[in-house]
Design an enzyme around this catalytic site. Structure first.
Site, PDB file in Angstrom:
ATOM      1  N   CYS A   2      37.915-152.514  55.046  1.00  0.00           N
ATOM      2  CA  CYS A   2      37.709-153.342  56.235  1.00  0.00           C
ATOM      3  C   CYS A   2      37.610-154.826  55.861  1.00  0.00           C
ATOM      4  O   CYS A   2      37.267-155.167  54.737  1.00  0.00           O
ATOM      5  CB  CYS A   2      36.423-152.929  56.923  1.00  0.00           C
ATOM      6  SG  CYS A   2      36.360-151.183  57.306  1.00  0.00           S
ATOM      7  N   ARG A  32      44.124-155.880  52.782  1.00  0.00           N
ATOM      8  CA  ARG A  32      43.050-155.008  52.304  1.00  0.00           C
ATOM      9  C   ARG A  32      43.205-153.577  52.820  1.00  0.00           C
ATOM     10  O   ARG A  32      42.535-152.675  52.331  1.00  0.00           O
ATOM     11  CB  ARG A  32      41.699-155.572  52.745  1.00  0.00           C
ATOM     12  CG  ARG A  32      41.434-156.957  52.191  1.00  0.00           C
ATOM     13  CD  ARG A  32      40.145-157.508  52.728  1.00  0.00           C
ATOM     14  NE  ARG A  32      39.016-156.724  52.282  1.00  0.00           N
ATOM     15  CZ  ARG A  32      38.364-156.931  51.139  1.00  0.00           C
ATOM     16  NH1 ARG A  32      38.728-157.893  50.347  1.00  0.00           N
ATOM     17  NH2 ARG A  32      37.348-156.185  50.813  1.00  0.00           N
ATOM     18  N   TRP A  79      39.230-149.981  58.510  1.00  0.00           N
ATOM     19  CA  TRP A  79      39.851-148.846  57.819  1.00  0.00           C
ATOM     20  C   TRP A  79      38.946-147.661  58.126  1.00  0.00           C
ATOM     21  O   TRP A  79      37.795-147.624  57.691  1.00  0.00           O
ATOM     22  CB  TRP A  79      39.921-149.136  56.323  1.00  0.00           C
ATOM     23  CG  TRP A  79      40.748-148.168  55.542  1.00  0.00           C
ATOM     24  CD1 TRP A  79      42.088-148.248  55.290  1.00  0.00           C
ATOM     25  CD2 TRP A  79      40.291-146.979  54.881  1.00  0.00           C
ATOM     26  NE1 TRP A  79      42.491-147.185  54.521  1.00  0.00           N
ATOM     27  CE2 TRP A  79      41.409-146.386  54.255  1.00  0.00           C
ATOM     28  CE3 TRP A  79      39.056-146.348  54.748  1.00  0.00           C
ATOM     29  CZ2 TRP A  79      41.335-145.209  53.524  1.00  0.00           C
ATOM     30  CZ3 TRP A  79      38.973-145.174  54.017  1.00  0.00           C
ATOM     31  CH2 TRP A  79      40.106-144.620  53.418  1.00  0.00           C
ATOM     32  N   ASN A 103      31.347-153.981  57.525  1.00  0.00           N
ATOM     33  CA  ASN A 103      32.063-153.338  56.411  1.00  0.00           C
ATOM     34  C   ASN A 103      31.086-152.423  55.699  1.00  0.00           C
ATOM     35  O   ASN A 103      29.905-152.751  55.592  1.00  0.00           O
ATOM     36  CB  ASN A 103      32.537-154.374  55.389  1.00  0.00           C
ATOM     37  CG  ASN A 103      33.761-155.127  55.848  1.00  0.00           C
ATOM     38  OD1 ASN A 103      34.256-154.899  56.951  1.00  0.00           O
ATOM     39  ND2 ASN A 103      34.230-156.032  55.018  1.00  0.00           N
ATOM     40  N   GLY A 104      31.588-151.318  55.151  1.00  0.00           N
ATOM     41  CA  GLY A 104      30.724-150.416  54.378  1.00  0.00           C
ATOM     42  C   GLY A 104      30.277-149.238  55.208  1.00  0.00           C
ATOM     43  O   GLY A 104      30.875-148.922  56.242  1.00  0.00           O
ATOM     44  N   GLU A 481      51.121-144.647  35.273  1.00  0.00           N
ATOM     45  CA  GLU A 481      51.144-145.819  36.162  1.00  0.00           C
ATOM     46  C   GLU A 481      52.443-145.862  36.970  1.00  0.00           C
ATOM     47  O   GLU A 481      52.441-146.158  38.169  1.00  0.00           O
ATOM     48  CB  GLU A 481      50.951-147.095  35.325  1.00  0.00           C
ATOM     49  CG  GLU A 481      51.175-148.421  36.035  1.00  0.00           C
ATOM     50  CD  GLU A 481      50.230-148.670  37.211  1.00  0.00           C
ATOM     51  OE1 GLU A 481      49.335-147.870  37.468  1.00  0.00           O
ATOM     52  OE2 GLU A 481      50.446-149.691  37.895  1.00  0.00           O
ATOM     53  N   LYS A 485      52.698-145.772  41.023  1.00  0.00           N
ATOM     54  CA  LYS A 485      53.379-146.817  41.806  1.00  0.00           C
ATOM     55  C   LYS A 485      54.378-146.178  42.766  1.00  0.00           C
ATOM     56  O   LYS A 485      54.482-146.562  43.922  1.00  0.00           O
ATOM     57  CB  LYS A 485      54.128-147.816  40.899  1.00  0.00           C
ATOM     58  CG  LYS A 485      53.277-148.783  40.128  1.00  0.00           C
ATOM     59  CD  LYS A 485      52.704-149.920  40.947  1.00  0.00           C
ATOM     60  CE  LYS A 485      51.301-149.655  41.412  1.00  0.00           C
ATOM     61  NZ  LYS A 485      50.223-149.947  40.516  1.00  0.00           N
ATOM     62  N   GLU A 488      52.467-144.411  45.649  1.00  0.00           N
ATOM     63  CA  GLU A 488      51.830-145.344  46.579  1.00  0.00           C
ATOM     64  C   GLU A 488      52.842-145.988  47.513  1.00  0.00           C
ATOM     65  O   GLU A 488      52.605-146.129  48.701  1.00  0.00           O
ATOM     66  CB  GLU A 488      51.173-146.501  45.795  1.00  0.00           C
ATOM     67  CG  GLU A 488      49.900-146.180  45.109  1.00  0.00           C
ATOM     68  CD  GLU A 488      49.299-147.432  44.497  1.00  0.00           C
ATOM     69  OE1 GLU A 488      49.902-147.981  43.555  1.00  0.00           O
ATOM     70  OE2 GLU A 488      48.238-147.874  44.952  1.00  0.00           O
ATOM     71  N   HIS A 504      54.219-127.057  28.515  1.00  0.00           N
ATOM     72  CA  HIS A 504      52.994-126.322  28.836  1.00  0.00           C
ATOM     73  C   HIS A 504      52.836-126.149  30.339  1.00  0.00           C
ATOM     74  O   HIS A 504      51.723-125.931  30.812  1.00  0.00           O
ATOM     75  CB  HIS A 504      51.788-127.044  28.231  1.00  0.00           C
ATOM     76  CG  HIS A 504      51.876-127.146  26.745  1.00  0.00           C
ATOM     77  ND1 HIS A 504      51.659-126.076  25.910  1.00  0.00           N
ATOM     78  CD2 HIS A 504      52.235-128.185  25.951  1.00  0.00           C
ATOM     79  CE1 HIS A 504      51.852-126.459  24.652  1.00  0.00           C
ATOM     80  NE2 HIS A 504      52.206-127.733  24.653  1.00  0.00           N
ATOM     81  N   LYS A 609      43.256-152.158  49.612  1.00  0.00           N
ATOM     82  CA  LYS A 609      43.316-152.938  48.379  1.00  0.00           C
ATOM     83  C   LYS A 609      42.033-152.802  47.576  1.00  0.00           C
ATOM     84  O   LYS A 609      42.063-152.707  46.359  1.00  0.00           O
ATOM     85  CB  LYS A 609      43.570-154.410  48.718  1.00  0.00           C
ATOM     86  CG  LYS A 609      43.746-155.304  47.507  1.00  0.00           C
ATOM     87  CD  LYS A 609      45.017-154.992  46.756  1.00  0.00           C
ATOM     88  CE  LYS A 609      45.218-155.846  45.539  1.00  0.00           C
ATOM     89  NZ  LYS A 609      46.214-155.242  44.622  1.00  0.00           N
TER      90      LYS A 609
HETATM   91  C1  AGP Z   1      46.766-149.635  42.317  1.00  0.00           C
HETATM   92  O1  AGP Z   1      48.086-149.846  42.659  1.00  0.00           O
HETATM   93  C2  AGP Z   1      45.935-149.107  43.385  1.00  0.00           C
HETATM   94  N1  AGP Z   1      45.923-149.952  44.510  1.00  0.00           N
HETATM   95  C3  AGP Z   1      44.588-148.521  42.986  1.00  0.00           C
HETATM   96  O2  AGP Z   1      44.808-147.433  42.145  1.00  0.00           O
HETATM   97  C4  AGP Z   1      43.576-149.480  42.308  1.00  0.00           C
HETATM   98  O3  AGP Z   1      43.990-149.811  41.023  1.00  0.00           O
HETATM   99  C5  AGP Z   1      42.193-148.797  42.276  1.00  0.00           C
HETATM  100  O4  AGP Z   1      41.776-148.589  43.581  1.00  0.00           O
HETATM  101  C6  AGP Z   1      41.159-149.580  41.506  1.00  0.00           C
HETATM  102  O5  AGP Z   1      40.979-150.839  42.055  1.00  0.00           O
HETATM  103  P1  AGP Z   1      40.235-152.009  41.281  1.00  0.00           P
HETATM  104  O6  AGP Z   1      41.052-152.339  40.080  1.00  0.00           O
HETATM  105  O7  AGP Z   1      40.174-153.117  42.267  1.00  0.00           O
HETATM  106  O8  AGP Z   1      38.884-151.492  40.898  1.00  0.00           O
END
Ligand code: AGP
Length: 614
Positions: A2, A32, A79, A103-104, A481, A485, A488, A504, A609
């Site tokens: 949020c 965000r 969110w 927020n939270g 990674e 990507k 996501e 395996h 984010k």
């Molecule tokens: C990465 O592309 C993601 N958005 C996600 O995995 C992110 O790295 C993770 O939420 C951790 O975030 P931070 O590095 O802000 O702690």
């Protein structure tokens, strides 16, 4: 997740402009992640609000059709956590007397809700936030001042939150408070601001003041002008430091790029150059970290704790630290670490990695380690973030603001800091490595100059339902990674595997439809990875191999069945620094696969984010 924004303007001419400004500020918080939005003002002795489900354009259309006025207002991007992403659950929540953005999470909201309902209060939403509205309203009815009503309410709340509150009967007053969720107050001539993220205030607030845990900020317009008064968690007046905003307007624009993510991928040569220069200087040949106050001789092992992409940066560091620096290293997923009652080691260094510095699980793991008086160090990209503020020491990454939800330049900047830290712990002034590091901006630029290859090859991924990424050694975390990507951005199910694990289990998935991305620089792991590639080619997989010229020669010589093979040739790079170059390649593959599919690249569905709730 949020986003919060509040504006208090001293200019009456701003009545119509303020709602527009709130909407503009909210658009800077879109990155965000959110699924509904709303704004509220106090005008003509009433709280007026507009809320809409979905993207901000829906709220803008609503405000356009049915404008609202005011010189004081709050806005929110939500969110969804408690209750669906619909209008009723969108913020601001309000009674006739009070409007709140939050927020939270209020963890004890259901107990509070029951006791308010028992008093006859009716609730319109499913949110935890609405209890805050009714508690404050109740205290105001009992003749408490707005400040005391908020302070009394805070005593009843459990959880991590940031709140900004407007009052119908006090049209020149806004109160903001935080506990475990960030808030910054900003000022500039005729306006005061409050936001959950300083990026919302770029170009508006010249001075910023980050609230401390438990602080309450009273923003007010009086006959003598605008004022801000701060109170700590014991309700005592406090002073906090005001600093000039360091953020530039360029950080919140896409420039000529079609997406923030692409801009941020292309910023990597500059980010790497700045980060490397900060370690070794422009011409330097040794690593220098004067700000770190650690005695490497007293560190028996390192625990790296993080989530998502930051966790994968930690995995790369484990290979570096153990193989090259002989520093025993464990890498932990923060959400698991905090709940498994870890045996904490006073001789260990606990290293917290986070781009945002606000990830709730990483933050909670940091608190746990601190409560046990162990050494903590954070590598973060947001200087004033909660993790930065709570850790014993901070080693800032120099990526600059990252707006695309998918982390790119922050990841490669984390890698530079991790390498620097590894060398520092080893006490190693490795001149050869410094030279290799200085080559990286150029090598990454070479990868970026080859866009057409990635556009073309990523078609193989864009049409798939599933994909595998394989790597060994330092390329194993990059395979993880790369798969993250792709997931996501394009919503294609993708998994990264250590290539040696293929037989395996995962090899059962291979058929003629399955794309397999193989990360294989010509290094000590190359021949074994090539054998694994042969195994999937023999089962007709659609293979994309990322390698260098020497690797490509070996492929030409050794692989007979190339009908389902695509090759991407990357610059030759030292094995040690290969993660940087191969990361940029998997970022581009994911970006172009998503572009082919037409997904929302900068704000992928359901993602946020900074993940500030568990
Ligand atoms: C990465 O592309 C993601 N958005 C996600 O995995 C992110 O790295 C993770 O939420 C951790 O975030 P931070 O590095 O802000 O702690």
């Amino acid at each position: 997740m949020c986003g919060i924004l509040g504006i208090l303007s001293s200019q009456s001419v701003a009545e119509k402009l303020l709602p527009e400004k709130l909407l503009e500020g909210l658009s800077r918080l879109e990155y965000r992640g959110y699924d509904s939005a709303g704004i509220a003002t106090v005008h003509d002795a009433q709280i007026d609000r507009r809320r809409a489900a979905g993207k901000l354009k829906n709220l803008k259309a609503l405000v356009n059709d049915n404008p609202l006025k005011g010189t004081i207002g709050i806005g929110h991007t939500r969110w969804a956590t408690h209750g669906a992403a619909n209008i009723t659950n969108a913020h601001p929540h309000s009674s006739p007397d009070v409007a709140v953005v939050h927020n939270g999470i209020i963890e004890n909201f259901s107990v509070l809700k029951q006791s308010l309902q028992a008093k006859g209060v009716t609730f319109e939403s499913e949110t935890d936030t609405e209890v805050v509205v009714h508690l404050i309203t109740d205290f105001l009815k009992n003749k408490l001042s707005p400040l005391h009503a908020v302070q009394q309410t805070l005593q009843q709340l459990q959880g991590a939150f940031a709140l900004v509150i407007l009052f119908r009967d006090y049209p020149n007053l806004m109160i903001a408070t935080r506990r475990g969720s960030p808030l910054v107050v900003g000022c500039h001539q005729d306006e005061l601001f409050v936001a959950s993220d300083a990026l919302a205030l770029v170009g508006w607030a010249r001075q910023l003041c980050y609230l401390d845990e438990g602080d309450v900020a009273v923003l007010e317009k009086t006959e003598t002008g605008l004022s801000t008064h701060l109170y700590n968690s014991d309700a005592r007046p406090v002073e906090r430091t005001w600093r000039p905003s360091q953020l530039s307007a360029a950080a919140v624009t896409k420039a000529d790029y079609s997406h923030f993510m692409l801009k941020e991928i292309f910023e990597q040569p500059a980010v790497l150059s700045d980060s490397i220069q900060s370690l070794i200087g422009a011409e330097g040949t040794t690593i220098d970290l004067p700000d770190l106050k650690l005695d490497p001789g007293l560190i028996a092992q390192v625990f790296i704790i993080a989530c998502g992409t930051s966790y994968y940066a930690g995995l790369v560091a484990k290979y570096w630290f153990e193989k090259y620096f002989q520093v025993p290293t464990q890498v932990e997923i923060a959400s698991e670490f905090r709940y498994r009652q870890p045996c904490l080691d006073k001789k260990a260094l606990y290293l917290f990695l986070s781009q945002s510095g606000e990830t709730i699980d990483t933050l909670a793991a940091l608190s746990l380690v601190k409560q046990n008086n162990c050494k903590t160090l954070a590598i973060v990209n947001v200087p004033e973030s909660s993790i930065a503020r709570q850790s014993d020491q901070v080693f800032h990454t120099l990526a600059g603001p990252e707006i695309g939800v998918a982390s790119t330049k922050a990841f490669t900047a984390q890698l530079v800091n991790l390498l620097g830290l590894g060398l520092y712990l080893k006490g190693d002034h490795n001149q050869g490595l410094c030279q290799e590091l200085r080559l990286l901006p150029r090598l990454v630029s070479e990868v970026l100059n080859d866009q057409s290859t990635y556009q073309h090859v990523s078609l193989k991924l864009a049409h798939a339902q599933h994909a595998l990424y394989l790597g060994r050694g330092l390329q194993y975390p990059i395979a993880l990674e790369g798969a993250l990507k792709l997931k996501e951005l394009s919503y294609i199910h993708a998994e990264g595997y250590a290539a040696g694990e293929l037989k395996h289990g995962p090899i059962a998935l291979i058929d003629g439809q399955m794309p397999v991305v193989v990360l294989a620089p010509y290094d000590e792991w190359f021949e074994k990875t090539l054998s694994n590639m042969q195994e999937v080619l023999a089962r007709n997989a659609q293979v994309i191999i990322l390698t260098d010229e020497i690797g490509a020669e070996h492929v030409h010589r050794q692989v007979t069945n190339k009908s389902t093979l695509e090759m991407i040739i990357l610059p030759k790079v030292a094995s040690f620094t290969s993660p940087f170059v191969y990361t940029v390649a998997v970022q581009l593959l994911a970006y172009y696969a998503a572009l082919h599919k037409g997904t929302d690249i900068d704000q992928p569905r359901n993602l946020a984010k900074s993940v500030t709730v568990e």
